[in-house]
Design a protein around this motif. Structure first.
Motif, PDB file in Angstrom:
ATOM      1  N   VAL A 169       0.872  -1.135  -0.073  1.00  0.00           N
ATOM      2  CA  VAL A 169      -0.123  -0.014   0.054  1.00  0.00           C
ATOM      3  C   VAL A 169       1.017   1.212   0.083  1.00  0.00           C
ATOM      4  CG1 VAL A 169      -1.641   1.377   1.339  1.00  0.00           C
ATOM      5  CG2 VAL A 169      -2.014  -1.128   1.271  1.00  0.00           C
ATOM      6  N   GLY A 170       0.864   2.160  -0.933  1.00  0.00           N
ATOM      7  CA  GLY A 170       1.411   3.201  -0.938  1.00  0.00           C
ATOM      8  C   GLY A 170       0.942   4.383   0.257  1.00  0.00           C
ATOM      9  N   LEU A 171       1.567   4.842   0.926  1.00  0.00           N
ATOM     10  CA  LEU A 171       1.445   5.823   1.889  1.00  0.00           C
ATOM     11  C   LEU A 171       2.173   7.105   1.777  1.00  0.00           C
ATOM     12  CD1 LEU A 171       1.273   3.724   5.165  1.00  0.00           C
ATOM     13  CD2 LEU A 171      -0.480   4.356   3.815  1.00  0.00           C
ATOM     14  N   ASP A 172       1.918   8.133   2.068  1.00  0.00           N
ATOM     15  CA  ASP A 172       2.251   9.636   1.973  1.00  0.00           C
ATOM     16  C   ASP A 172       3.191   9.975   2.831  1.00  0.00           C
ATOM     17  OD1 ASP A 172       2.604  12.036   0.832  1.00  0.00           O
ATOM     18  OD2 ASP A 172       0.549  12.730   0.481  1.00  0.00           O
ATOM     19  N   SER A 173       3.791  10.961   2.944  1.00  0.00           N
ATOM     20  CA  SER A 173       4.929  11.464   3.752  1.00  0.00           C
ATOM     21  C   SER A 173       4.537  12.510   5.085  1.00  0.00           C
ATOM     22  CB  SER A 173       5.999  12.039   3.132  1.00  0.00           C
ATOM     23  OG  SER A 173       6.632  11.170   2.254  1.00  0.00           O
ATOM     24  N   HIS A 174       3.355  13.129   4.663  1.00  0.00           N
ATOM     25  CA  HIS A 174       3.076  14.151   5.614  1.00  0.00           C
ATOM     26  C   HIS A 174       1.903  14.086   6.381  1.00  0.00           C
ATOM     27  CE1 HIS A 174       6.535  16.170   4.225  1.00  0.00           C
ATOM     28  NE2 HIS A 174       5.951  16.239   2.994  1.00  0.00           N
ATOM     29  N   PHE A 175       1.508  12.855   6.921  1.00  0.00           N
ATOM     30  CA  PHE A 175       0.379  12.828   8.035  1.00  0.00           C
ATOM     31  C   PHE A 175       0.332  13.543   9.180  1.00  0.00           C
ATOM     32  CE2 PHE A 175       0.310   8.753   5.450  1.00  0.00           C
ATOM     33  CZ  PHE A 175      -1.052   8.711   5.102  1.00  0.00           C
ATOM     34  N   ASP A 176      -0.840  13.863   9.913  1.00  0.00           N
ATOM     35  CA  ASP A 176      -0.765  14.767  11.007  1.00  0.00           C
ATOM     36  C   ASP A 176       0.103  13.893  12.130  1.00  0.00           C
ATOM     37  OD1 ASP A 176      -2.487  16.352   9.759  1.00  0.00           O
ATOM     38  OD2 ASP A 176      -4.328  15.484  10.469  1.00  0.00           O
ATOM     39  N   THR A 213      -3.303   3.406  -2.632  1.00  0.00           N
ATOM     40  CA  THR A 213      -2.390   4.456  -2.270  1.00  0.00           C
ATOM     41  C   THR A 213      -3.279   5.517  -1.566  1.00  0.00           C
ATOM     42  OG1 THR A 213      -0.412   5.974  -2.837  1.00  0.00           O
ATOM     43  CG2 THR A 213      -2.328   5.861  -4.310  1.00  0.00           C
ATOM     44  N   VAL A 214      -2.715   5.999  -0.427  1.00  0.00           N
ATOM     45  CA  VAL A 214      -3.400   7.205   0.304  1.00  0.00           C
ATOM     46  C   VAL A 214      -2.397   8.129   0.403  1.00  0.00           C
ATOM     47  CG1 VAL A 214      -4.313   7.565   2.623  1.00  0.00           C
ATOM     48  CG2 VAL A 214      -4.281   5.144   1.818  1.00  0.00           C
ATOM     49  N   VAL A 215      -2.960   9.332  -0.071  1.00  0.00           N
ATOM     50  CA  VAL A 215      -2.228  10.673  -0.143  1.00  0.00           C
ATOM     51  C   VAL A 215      -2.808  11.651   0.608  1.00  0.00           C
ATOM     52  CG1 VAL A 215      -1.117  12.069  -1.933  1.00  0.00           C
ATOM     53  CG2 VAL A 215      -2.050   9.751  -2.636  1.00  0.00           C
ATOM     54  N   GLN A 256      -6.043  24.170  -4.925  1.00  0.00           N
ATOM     55  CA  GLN A 256      -6.610  23.702  -3.494  1.00  0.00           C
ATOM     56  C   GLN A 256      -6.169  22.072  -3.885  1.00  0.00           C
ATOM     57  OE1 GLN A 256      -7.920  25.494  -5.909  1.00  0.00           O
ATOM     58  NE2 GLN A 256      -9.700  26.724  -5.044  1.00  0.00           N
ATOM     59  N   ALA A 257      -6.031  21.485  -2.276  1.00  0.00           N
ATOM     60  CA  ALA A 257      -5.513  20.394  -2.397  1.00  0.00           C
ATOM     61  C   ALA A 257      -6.746  19.278  -1.854  1.00  0.00           C
ATOM     62  CB  ALA A 257      -4.479  20.040  -1.077  1.00  0.00           C
ATOM     63  N   SER A 258      -6.549  18.077  -1.966  1.00  0.00           N
ATOM     64  CA  SER A 258      -7.547  17.025  -1.698  1.00  0.00           C
ATOM     65  C   SER A 258      -6.671  15.886  -0.931  1.00  0.00           C
ATOM     66  CB  SER A 258      -8.120  16.366  -2.932  1.00  0.00           C
ATOM     67  OG  SER A 258      -8.687  17.343  -3.699  1.00  0.00           O
ATOM     68  N   HIS A 259      -7.683  15.057   0.017  1.00  0.00           N
ATOM     69  CA  HIS A 259      -7.255  13.887   0.478  1.00  0.00           C
ATOM     70  C   HIS A 259      -7.548  12.885  -0.635  1.00  0.00           C
ATOM     71  CE1 HIS A 259      -7.743  16.226   4.443  1.00  0.00           C
ATOM     72  NE2 HIS A 259      -6.698  15.572   4.602  1.00  0.00           N
ATOM     73  N   VAL A 260      -6.746  11.791  -0.812  1.00  0.00           N
ATOM     74  CA  VAL A 260      -7.019  11.057  -2.021  1.00  0.00           C
ATOM     75  C   VAL A 260      -6.828   9.641  -1.539  1.00  0.00           C
ATOM     76  CG1 VAL A 260      -6.182  10.175  -4.373  1.00  0.00           C
ATOM     77  CG2 VAL A 260      -6.521  12.587  -3.849  1.00  0.00           C
ATOM     78  N   LEU A 261      -7.716   8.768  -2.071  1.00  0.00           N
ATOM     79  CA  LEU A 261      -7.619   7.412  -1.707  1.00  0.00           C
ATOM     80  C   LEU A 261      -7.944   6.678  -3.011  1.00  0.00           C
ATOM     81  CD1 LEU A 261      -7.427   4.719  -0.073  1.00  0.00           C
ATOM     82  CD2 LEU A 261      -9.938   5.080   0.533  1.00  0.00           C
TER      83      LEU A 261
END
Length: 287
Positions: A169-176, A213-215, A256-261
């Motif tokens: 699973v792809g995961l992003d770098s900048h989670f809370d 992947t989760v972005v 503008q940014a989004s949360h993407v799954l």
């Protein structure tokens, strides 16, 4: 000079758009590979770097597109003084191009040749053609609305795998901070990956290499090309609420940014439920 009939888009029109996108992506990617040994990076924002090659590659891509479609609109990552690059279309109905000349700039800036060129042709706010080009491996991922997703001319489809210790699973770098519990759960259950380029992770969802992947906060140019590949390959792309990301109001879009799954249907549904139950910002669909 080629002209495209915009209402409706026919298969020949989509084929011409795809041909232009492929050539432009290859030209941009080749220049990036030539520049990777001479990179000079500066901080663009709190979380982003930019190099001289980003703007150069974008100019090459835009020039190639404009040779064929001078009246189309452009939305690109690299504008002046940190702003986006935006040129409105001069035809109605409008057709736009969303361009990320180097997706994975942090990798690129550190001499790591894992980055992509991402290009999408967009009609009525949706990607109708998508290209993700990995120049280091000469991998060209393509998609056309209503047609197949392909890698170097061969059809690709999403996997049927579930989330397991053998699935990636792809995961992003900048989670809370602190790291959300659902992210830690994905890490424990899978072989999580971060390639450093959102577009490439989306493309590998399309091949089945990643089950999802989760972005965190991608912009239009990060996801438009890859989203087209995922959907043409049989996958699903939404935000973290399960809502469709497209259509986007391109006339008023300003980065503008989004949360993407994104994922195959089985894993997308499973991760969406996990996020809904554990993400503190989740308030239900429509908020």
């Amino acid at each position: 000079m080629l002209k495209v009939a915009l209402m409706p888009l026919e298969q020949k029109d989509l084929s011409q758009l795809l041909e232009t996108a492929v050539v432009a992506a290859r030209l941009g990617g080749q220049h990036a590979m030539e520049e990777i040994r001479y990179v000079k990076a500066v901080r663009k924002s709190e979380n982003e770097l930019v190099t001289q090659a980003d703007a150069q590659c974008q100019q090459i891509i835009v020039r190639r597109i404009k040779e064929t479609y001078p009246d189309h609109g452009i939305i690109g990552e690299e504008g002046e003084q940190g702003r986006i690059f935006k040129q409105a279309p001069r035809t109605e109905p409008a057709l736009w191009w969303a361009i990320d000349p180097i997706d994975g700039t942090n990798n690129f800036a550190h001499g790591i040749p894992i980055f992509t060129v991402s290009i999408a042709a967009m009609f009525e706010g949706k990607p109708v053609v998508g290209v993700v080009f990995d120049p280091a491996t000469d991998s060209m991922f393509t998609a056309v609305k209503g047609g197949e997703a392909q890698l170097n001319g061969r059809r690709i489809v999403v996997s049927e795998e579930d989330v397991t210790k053998f699935a990636s699973v792809g995961l992003d770098s900048h989670f809370d901070d602190p790291l959300p519990a659902w992210v830690a759960q994905i890490m424990k259950q899978s072989r999580f990956r971060n390639l450093g380029t959102t577009a490439l992770q989306l493309a590998y969802v399309g091949t089945g290499g990643l089950v999802a992947t989760v972005v965190c906060a991608p912009k239009l140019w990060d996801i438009a090309g890859g989203a087209a590949v995922v959907e043409a390959a049989g996958g699903v792309v939404t935000n973290w609420l399960g809502e469709k990301i497209f259509p986007i109001d391109l006339e008023h879009y300003e980065g503008q940014a989004s949360h993407v799954l994104a994922g195959n249907k089985k894993v997308h549904a499973k991760l969406l439920e996990l996020i809904k139950t554990q993400w503190p910002h989740y308030r239900g669909s429509g908020t």
